[in-house]
Design an enzyme around this catalytic site. Structure first.
Site, PDB file in Angstrom:
ATOM      1  N   GLU B 156     -26.684  10.105 -11.445  1.00 22.58           N
ATOM      2  CA  GLU B 156     -26.171  11.390 -10.974  1.00 22.58           C
ATOM      3  C   GLU B 156     -24.760  11.160 -10.460  1.00 22.58           C
ATOM      4  O   GLU B 156     -24.530  10.333  -9.582  1.00 22.58           O
ATOM      5  CB  GLU B 156     -27.085  11.937  -9.863  1.00 22.58           C
ATOM      6  CG  GLU B 156     -26.641  13.300  -9.381  1.00 22.58           C
ATOM      7  CD  GLU B 156     -27.703  14.020  -8.551  1.00 22.58           C
ATOM      8  OE1 GLU B 156     -28.899  13.698  -8.698  1.00 22.58           O
ATOM      9  OE2 GLU B 156     -27.325  14.900  -7.774  1.00 22.58           O
ATOM     10  N   ARG B 157     -23.807  11.877 -11.029  1.00 18.05           N
ATOM     11  CA  ARG B 157     -22.390  11.714 -10.662  1.00 18.05           C
ATOM     12  C   ARG B 157     -21.903  10.289 -10.922  1.00 18.05           C
ATOM     13  O   ARG B 157     -21.186   9.704 -10.115  1.00 18.05           O
ATOM     14  CB  ARG B 157     -22.137  12.094  -9.193  1.00 18.05           C
ATOM     15  CG  ARG B 157     -22.793  13.377  -8.725  1.00 18.05           C
ATOM     16  CD  ARG B 157     -22.367  14.579  -9.495  1.00 18.05           C
ATOM     17  NE  ARG B 157     -23.110  15.772  -9.051  1.00 18.05           N
ATOM     18  CZ  ARG B 157     -23.090  16.921  -9.724  1.00 18.05           C
ATOM     19  NH1 ARG B 157     -22.408  17.054 -10.850  1.00 18.05           N
ATOM     20  NH2 ARG B 157     -23.749  17.955  -9.284  1.00 18.05           N
ATOM     21  N   ASN B 199     -31.408  11.652  -4.295  1.00 18.74           N
ATOM     22  CA  ASN B 199     -32.394  12.619  -4.777  1.00 18.74           C
ATOM     23  C   ASN B 199     -33.485  11.782  -5.440  1.00 18.74           C
ATOM     24  O   ASN B 199     -33.516  11.609  -6.648  1.00 18.74           O
ATOM     25  CB  ASN B 199     -31.738  13.608  -5.758  1.00 18.74           C
ATOM     26  CG  ASN B 199     -30.691  14.465  -5.053  1.00 18.74           C
ATOM     27  OD1 ASN B 199     -30.896  14.915  -3.935  1.00 18.74           O
ATOM     28  ND2 ASN B 199     -29.566  14.673  -5.715  1.00 18.74           N
ATOM     29  N   GLU B 280     -30.631  20.811  -0.436  1.00 19.53           N
ATOM     30  CA  GLU B 280     -30.462  20.961  -1.878  1.00 19.53           C
ATOM     31  C   GLU B 280     -31.793  20.829  -2.623  1.00 19.53           C
ATOM     32  O   GLU B 280     -31.879  20.167  -3.659  1.00 19.53           O
ATOM     33  CB  GLU B 280     -29.447  19.936  -2.425  1.00 19.53           C
ATOM     34  CG  GLU B 280     -28.047  20.155  -1.862  1.00 19.53           C
ATOM     35  CD  GLU B 280     -27.002  19.213  -2.452  1.00 19.53           C
ATOM     36  OE1 GLU B 280     -25.854  19.648  -2.603  1.00 19.53           O
ATOM     37  OE2 GLU B 280     -27.353  18.057  -2.759  1.00 19.53           O
ATOM     38  N   ASP B 359     -18.197  18.701   1.133  1.00 20.96           N
ATOM     39  CA  ASP B 359     -18.785  17.766   0.168  1.00 20.96           C
ATOM     40  C   ASP B 359     -17.696  17.078  -0.647  1.00 20.96           C
ATOM     41  O   ASP B 359     -17.531  17.380  -1.825  1.00 20.96           O
ATOM     42  CB  ASP B 359     -19.737  18.534  -0.763  1.00 20.96           C
ATOM     43  CG  ASP B 359     -20.541  17.603  -1.668  1.00 20.96           C
ATOM     44  OD1 ASP B 359     -20.510  16.384  -1.424  1.00 20.96           O
ATOM     45  OD2 ASP B 359     -21.176  18.110  -2.603  1.00 20.96           O
ATOM     46  N   GLU B 381     -20.066   8.405   5.351  1.00 23.20           N
ATOM     47  CA  GLU B 381     -20.382   8.294   3.915  1.00 23.20           C
ATOM     48  C   GLU B 381     -19.127   8.677   3.139  1.00 23.20           C
ATOM     49  O   GLU B 381     -18.622   9.797   3.268  1.00 23.20           O
ATOM     50  CB  GLU B 381     -21.550   9.225   3.557  1.00 23.20           C
ATOM     51  CG  GLU B 381     -21.884   9.218   2.067  1.00 23.20           C
ATOM     52  CD  GLU B 381     -23.082  10.110   1.711  1.00 23.20           C
ATOM     53  OE1 GLU B 381     -24.065  10.149   2.470  1.00 23.20           O
ATOM     54  OE2 GLU B 381     -23.027  10.772   0.652  1.00 23.20           O
ATOM     55  N   GLU B 387     -16.547  12.291  -7.943  1.00 21.52           N
ATOM     56  CA  GLU B 387     -17.226  13.521  -8.352  1.00 21.52           C
ATOM     57  C   GLU B 387     -16.279  14.713  -8.418  1.00 21.52           C
ATOM     58  O   GLU B 387     -16.224  15.402  -9.437  1.00 21.52           O
ATOM     59  CB  GLU B 387     -18.375  13.806  -7.379  1.00 21.52           C
ATOM     60  CG  GLU B 387     -19.127  15.083  -7.710  1.00 21.52           C
ATOM     61  CD  GLU B 387     -20.309  15.313  -6.771  1.00 21.52           C
ATOM     62  OE1 GLU B 387     -20.608  14.419  -5.967  1.00 21.52           O
ATOM     63  OE2 GLU B 387     -20.935  16.383  -6.857  1.00 21.52           O
ATOM     64  N   GLU B 496      -4.340  16.750  -5.703  1.00 19.43           N
ATOM     65  CA  GLU B 496      -4.505  17.915  -4.838  1.00 19.43           C
ATOM     66  C   GLU B 496      -3.564  19.042  -5.282  1.00 19.43           C
ATOM     67  O   GLU B 496      -3.956  20.217  -5.341  1.00 19.43           O
ATOM     68  CB  GLU B 496      -4.193  17.532  -3.386  1.00 19.43           C
ATOM     69  CG  GLU B 496      -4.308  18.684  -2.392  1.00 19.43           C
ATOM     70  CD  GLU B 496      -3.885  18.272  -0.986  1.00 19.43           C
ATOM     71  OE1 GLU B 496      -2.944  17.455  -0.851  1.00 19.43           O
ATOM     72  OE2 GLU B 496      -4.507  18.760  -0.029  1.00 19.43           O
ATOM     73  N   TRP B 527     -24.054  28.680  -2.515  1.00 20.46           N
ATOM     74  CA  TRP B 527     -23.721  27.278  -2.246  1.00 20.46           C
ATOM     75  C   TRP B 527     -22.696  27.103  -1.132  1.00 20.46           C
ATOM     76  O   TRP B 527     -22.515  26.000  -0.624  1.00 20.46           O
ATOM     77  CB  TRP B 527     -23.239  26.611  -3.533  1.00 20.46           C
ATOM     78  CG  TRP B 527     -24.345  26.493  -4.539  1.00 20.46           C
ATOM     79  CD1 TRP B 527     -24.704  27.424  -5.452  1.00 20.46           C
ATOM     80  CD2 TRP B 527     -25.271  25.405  -4.683  1.00 20.46           C
ATOM     81  NE1 TRP B 527     -25.783  26.991  -6.185  1.00 20.46           N
ATOM     82  CE2 TRP B 527     -26.154  25.735  -5.728  1.00 20.46           C
ATOM     83  CE3 TRP B 527     -25.445  24.179  -4.026  1.00 20.46           C
ATOM     84  CZ2 TRP B 527     -27.188  24.902  -6.136  1.00 20.46           C
ATOM     85  CZ3 TRP B 527     -26.473  23.335  -4.450  1.00 20.46           C
ATOM     86  CH2 TRP B 527     -27.338  23.713  -5.487  1.00 20.46           C
TER      87      TRP B 527
END
Lengths: 797, 797
Positions: B156-157, B199, B280, B359, B381, B387, B496, B527
């Site tokens: 995932e990602r 997950n 989520e 996120d 983290e 991502e 950016e 979301w």
């Protein structure tokens, strides 16, 4: 190939997209730092399908070199252009380059000439040269390559993988590499290619092969390269179902005519045929007491109506000669066979004569047959594939060797008749393969390039040719250029020095792999490649006075030169004369000492090549840098194997020691059989000179070990491990100092060894070991199938 | 795989043996021009299996850098040595380097510290630095990476291929890459790795996975990297067969204990667990009205007897939030969820908090939760895998971004409490894959390196880290160094500028691929990643006074800074405030004009990166040079897609034109739908800003063409073809000028597109075309499966 496998390979190919693999050879068209001002249009004026090839190649080349995409225009452009024209009054295949009012004109008589002009233009630009106004005509019309490819996909004397033409008894489905090869050939002006082995499978002329030949012809035709084949003289019987292949038999005559009529229907520009008959086991006209002229003419007459030509190989000799008869001499054979037939060959027959009288040996005199035939067409056959020159595992630039023959004055009419002036054709035995780099060794590409350039213009110098090749292939960095040129230009002498100096010929395994040292392989058998070394002296007496009379096959001026030991060049002394080991050369050195010195010099020089090459790290692209380094390091090791074998052999035979004390005295060397062995057992190696101490140790199964206690001075040392890499298995090796593993490898190199002898001998160097007295050095071997993890010796430096 | 396929790949691998693939990352140990004088011995004094790893790594590294093989000695050497020692009075994992009477001493408390000292010694030598006398202690004890790897082998990602750990529901047979990865991690001081997706598949804690976890632990243990797992909170029911997963239920408590007792029997140094609950869609304690503290503690108590720790993810939010409520704010969620529980977590629980409150967006303020919790362990983290940062298709060096959070002073006690001073752990979401270069983009390796270095010492500067990384990874060539550093150090601001300036967050497809531009994807859904752009203004009002109150989650000094539109930094303006497009920034520029300018600046800067990179041809090894060039050229094209989408979107929405007249005005551009179409049909693209002109043309079958007559000035032109590369097929393209084929390619790039929109949009540049008025330019497309060979536009330059 499975689908997942193909996808994997595509992925790998994509990743390697930009790697310099050698596949582009000298047509890399690398971006120029300062590209010249050029027109934006490439136009075509005149006829012929190759004009379009030429136009596309110019666009491709200039896109690479300048980053610009020129316009392809069909005829008269509205602005300055590079113009490709046919219809000029020039020889076939010749071209003129001319700059005129902003245009660059490439003119030729035929479209093939215009294509050659296009390649010439691109070459001048790639070399950074001004575009000259020049007309260039090829010296000879027939510029062929022969590919000794078998229909099963193997190649006789091929060292670069399997056939690009054939696989499993039929033409390959994918002929991409054939087209790419034709492009390389066209860039050199080569205009025909014989696509199967001269030791021909008779089936090649059968009906089932006609469409296959046509398919290959279609792949090469856009590059102006016509296809030829080699045929077997017994075909009328073996394939045609006749009860004879007698060349004078009407059925045979009709049969050959029928076959070629059919081939020409499928391939209208079919170039012709190569024929090897009555030689090395091939059938020939002798079966019916017919002559080579009868044989040649029956095929040539089937070709003649279509404009085809026949190359008839002059390489005819008896390979069951009696060694005990000192008058027997294979060198005489071609002359003896063909001179009596002078004038009896049809006009579309060319006798294809190897450069020397034997067989592509490291040093031979030019064949006297070139000068002896007067009413017969002659071509020179040169071997691009390095059969006796290290088989792509050794670097040898062959152009100086070829020029040695081409420039040799045979004095047909007093002086002024070098071989190159006597020939009507050039034939190169090329034998490229599926290896990405075509020739198996990146540096060996220079030989294919050099052959083509010489075939076009044999007056080009060895230096000019290698200069061109290096710039085109590796770029213009002065250090890269000078290093590669130095290696290439000295490589023939270097190789000769360690494999067969003074005209001894290549002292190789003549009945085996034609690769590794085996001095007596050429004696005491019928093949006639004898050097007649005994305890008193060495060399083959080919004088008229006391020997085989071969020297007398030359015209008087040349014959006198070779006949006398005083005037015979040292380089050919032992080819023409049997002399005592104490015989003094013109340099004042004895033969024995020269043999020792030249071998030590040769081996040291290759070691130097490898060191010089290392100075090019980062200056040459990664892949080619590492491939060539690996090749030169391997060659350096094999040169030592040759050196030790030949010098020990002659020291033992002659009883004359090396004045410098080197032979038999190897500082730091310890024989494997003298080490403490666990599992390993010592065996004798044949011939005795093929291993140091004449023995190796082999491992029957499991893991074996050879170890010793280090007794030298403490410090940083290099450890050489001389081992045997047998192709029939992949043995594993580990080296430990005490309990510390310092190296491990598998023996999986592609080496042309057939048995456990010098051919399999190779070297692993472990550099920078900190050794202390009392250290145990331990070599462990794990055999695999027919590779017994054999060891010869170690050396500590 | 078939045998022949394996042989082919082995051959390819052998040829590529020396290629710089990126697999060695920063541990290349390239030969040094001037290696320092070093002892010849590496000795071990003390205990612990990692000392042997350290000894071997020093020997390996110095063999590479100096060409010498040092001696591995077990204890007291008889000569100067590099000595690895444990038992020193230092913090765990810390080390001391010390030169003393010719010896180099590496001392540590534990053997992991000695290994880190060995890597530090090698790093100093590789950087050409003198070997310092120094003691280095890690700032925090928990330095972890998380790998979001699914048991089926997907990630995932993850943007670098499939999992190195798992395949097809179980551990891989070959864990070579796992060991190599552990070595990379150890070189940075990372001491634990969670080997499955947060997950989590509940099966990971089942009995059948215990030996599989143990196998991975065995592969990483020689490098001091301990294994952790992520668990699903519902496991007691779904795997354990209980009727509940209530954390206060005695059966559940016993079940967790039983599971970890078994895991620790197989993996005694098991590091612990990562737990994502009630977020989520993951189940959590809310099912039983229990708190996050209840959830964390039930697992932590099962780990505690064995010394294991639990990372409990603070990333908890409601993804079904009502967009119509202006008080709703996802940014508030972590604080709201966890601050009430402060003090209720066991001592072996660490709350794992993302750097920002949303996120991993391109710009976020530091999460207030770091400063709000006082009696709870916190870890930061950071997401190494990119991502929202271009997914390894764009180069973004994240260290400056991470330091933006780490160095942010949350003013817990007035000032002097930057985030880095408040955390007890660093967790990096790494997600390396089977790609040879680990991270999918050679330049993205700097992020893995940078995370590790910061986790050890967050005071290191962004410049120092990228300087180290570049020298170790690409060598010391000053031009290479300055070019790579310039690209890396400016890359975050550049990215950016074209994806989400002024605190807008990444304007990406939030409900889709998280990659390509889709401005409204984040609005009107649950979301919560909203920017609330309308015709009058843009930005999310998070003030206490009029907005969601999020600004009030900070301590007063910080809250005041963000609350006021005057003091809020421009870079975060739209994160905290809703302002009209005419609002003037501190620079004096309006928001609307800044949005236009920054996007044009960003896109131009990437174009410049590609040009700068081209100046490194030959200075960087072939494979990496071409891979990075291709990446930067692709990124430059995508930056234009972003630029055009965002600027057109805001110009349309605000009705304010670009003062420089660029937006909507594209010189040389011709929309595909405006060309003459054969077979192609125009379709609308959704969202409308994802294609130029909001339309593309697609080809239903066969070969389609889009053509136009060139009407510009004659000369050399570049032609850009903007097309769509869909992963679900490999469409083919050809470009002709008149009848001349000037380019052809297949659309087979690895692009994270899910549908025909900006994500699939990519560019082919054909350089150096000689165009003349009246020329027909023709693009031909051949669709393949779900790739309709779609075109957006061409541009002629």
């Amino acid at each position: 190939m499975t689908r997942s496998c193909r996808n994997l390979l595509l992925l790998v190919a994509a990743l390697a997209l930009h790697a310099e693999t050698g596949a582009e050879a000298w047509l890399r068209y690398e971006r120029l730092a300062n590209p010249p001002q050029l027109p934006a249009v490439v136009a075509i004026q005149g006829g012929g399908p190759l004009l379009r090839t030429a136009q596309q190649e110019i666009i491709r080349g200039l896109r690479g070199m300048t980053g610009r995409i020129l316009r392809a225009e069909p005829s008269t452009p509205h602005e300055p252009a590079i113009i490709l024209r046919t219809g000029a009054s020039l020889a076939p295949d010749a071209y003129t380059l001319q700059s005129e009012r902003g245009n660059i004109l490439i003119s030729a008589a035929n479209d093939r000439g215009a294509l050659y002009g296009a390649f010439a233009l691109l070459r001048h630009i790639a070399l950074g040269e001004p575009i000259p106004n020049e007309t260039q005509s090829p010296r000879v019309a027939a510029r062929w390559v022969n590919e000794w490819n078998n229909l099963d996909g193997t190649i006789e004397r091929g060292y670069a993988g399997r056939s690009i033409f054939w696989d499993n008894g039929k033409v390959r489905d994918d002929l991409t590499r054939v087209s790419e090869y034709a492009r390389l050939l066209a860039s050199l002006g080569i205009n025909a290619c014989a696509i199967n082995n001269v030791n021909a499978n008779p089936k090649i002329v059968s009906a089932e092969f006609v469409p296959q030949i046509a398919k290959i012809a279609d792949a090469m035709r856009p590059w102006g390269v016509r296809v030829a084949i080699a045929v077997d003289f017994g075909s009328p019987k073996s394939v045609g179902g006749l009860d004879t292949f007698d060349p004078l038999d009407g059925k045979v005559i009709a049969w050959w005519k029928g076959r070629f009529d059919e081939i020409y229907r499928a391939v209208p520009d079919f170039a012709g045929v190569v024929l090897k008959a009555d030689s090395e086991g091939r059938v020939g006209p002798s079966t019916y007491n017919r002559s080579h002229a009868d044989a040649a003419n029956v095929v040539a007459r089937a070709l003649a109506p279509h404009g085809g030509i026949l190359f008839y190989r002059g390489f005819v000799y008896d390979h069951h000669m009696d060694w005990n008869n000192p008058k027997n001499d294979r060198a005489r054979a071609a002359y003896d066979n063909f001179v009596p037939l002078d004038g009896k060959f049809d006009s579309n027959v060319i006798i294809q004569i190897k450069n020397g009288p034997i067989d592509f040996q490291v040093r031979e005199p030019a064949s006297p047959l070139f000068g002896a035939l007067e009413k017969t067409n002659r071509a020179i056959e040169l071997q691009i594939t390095q059969e006796y020159f290290g088989q792509a595992r050794h670097t040898v630039y062959l152009v100086p060797y070829w020029k040695d023959a081409l420039d040799f004055d045979l004095q047909v009419k007093r002086s002024g008749t070098p071989v190159k002036s006597l020939v009507a054709g050039f034939v190169g035995v090329s034998n490229v393969g599926l290896d990405e780099n075509w020739t198996g060794n990146q540096l060996s590409q220079a030989n294919l390039y050099g052959f083509g350039r010489l075939a076009w213009n044999p007056d080009l110098t060895s230096d000019r040719i290698v200069d061109e090749w290096t710039r085109l292939t590796f770029g213009a960095d002065p250090k890269v250029l000078s290093t590669i040129k130095d290696i290439q230009l000295t490589s023939w002498r270097t190789y000769e020095n360690y494999t067969g100096p003074l005209g001894l010929q290549t002292l190789t395994d003549i009945t085996g792999n034609h690769y590794s040292v085996n001095i007596e392989a050429s004696e005491r058998n019928g093949w006639g490649q004898w050097h007649r070394a005994d305890e008193h002296g060495v060399g083959m007496d080919r004088t008229v006075a006391t020997g085989t009379g071969y020297a007398g096959q030359y015209r008087p001026g040349v014959a006198r030169l070779f006949e006398s030991v005083e005037t015979c060049p040292d380089d050919l002394l032992l080819f023409f004369h049997h002399v005592p080991y104490t015989h003094k050369l013109h340099s004042g050195k004895t033969v024995a000492q020269y043999l020792y010195d030249s071998h030590y010099d040769g081996a040291a020089r290759v070691e130097q090549y490898a060191r010089e090459w290392m100075s090019l790290d980062k200056a040459v692209d990664e892949q080619r840098y590492h491939e060539i380094l690996a090749q030169l390091e391997y060659q350096a090791g094999q040169a030592i194997v040759w050196r030790d074998a030949v010098t020990r052999y002659f020291a033992k035979l002659s009883g004359i020691p090396d004045a410098q004390g080197r032979v038999g005295n190897y500082p730091g060397r310890v024989e494997a059989e003298a080490m403490q062995l666990t599992g390993y057992t010592a065996i004798d190696i044949t011939p005795w000179e093929a291993a140091s101490g004449s023995k190796a140790v082999t491992c029957p199964s499991g893991t074996c070990a050879a170890s010793l206690k280090f007794t030298g001075t403490p410090g940083w040392h290099d450890l050489w491990v001389e081992y045997f890499d047998m192709p029939a298995g992949v043995a594993g090796y580990r080296v430990l100092v005490g309990t510390q593993l310092v190296d491990q490898w598998t023996a999986a190199d592609r080496i042309p060894a057939r048995r456990l002898d010098a051919g399999a001998s190779t070297r692993r160097i472990i550099r920078g070991l900190a050794l202390r007295p009392g250290d145990e050095i331990r070599i462990e071997g794990v055999p695999d199938r027919a590779d017994p993890a054999a060891l010869d010796y170690i050396e500590i430096h």
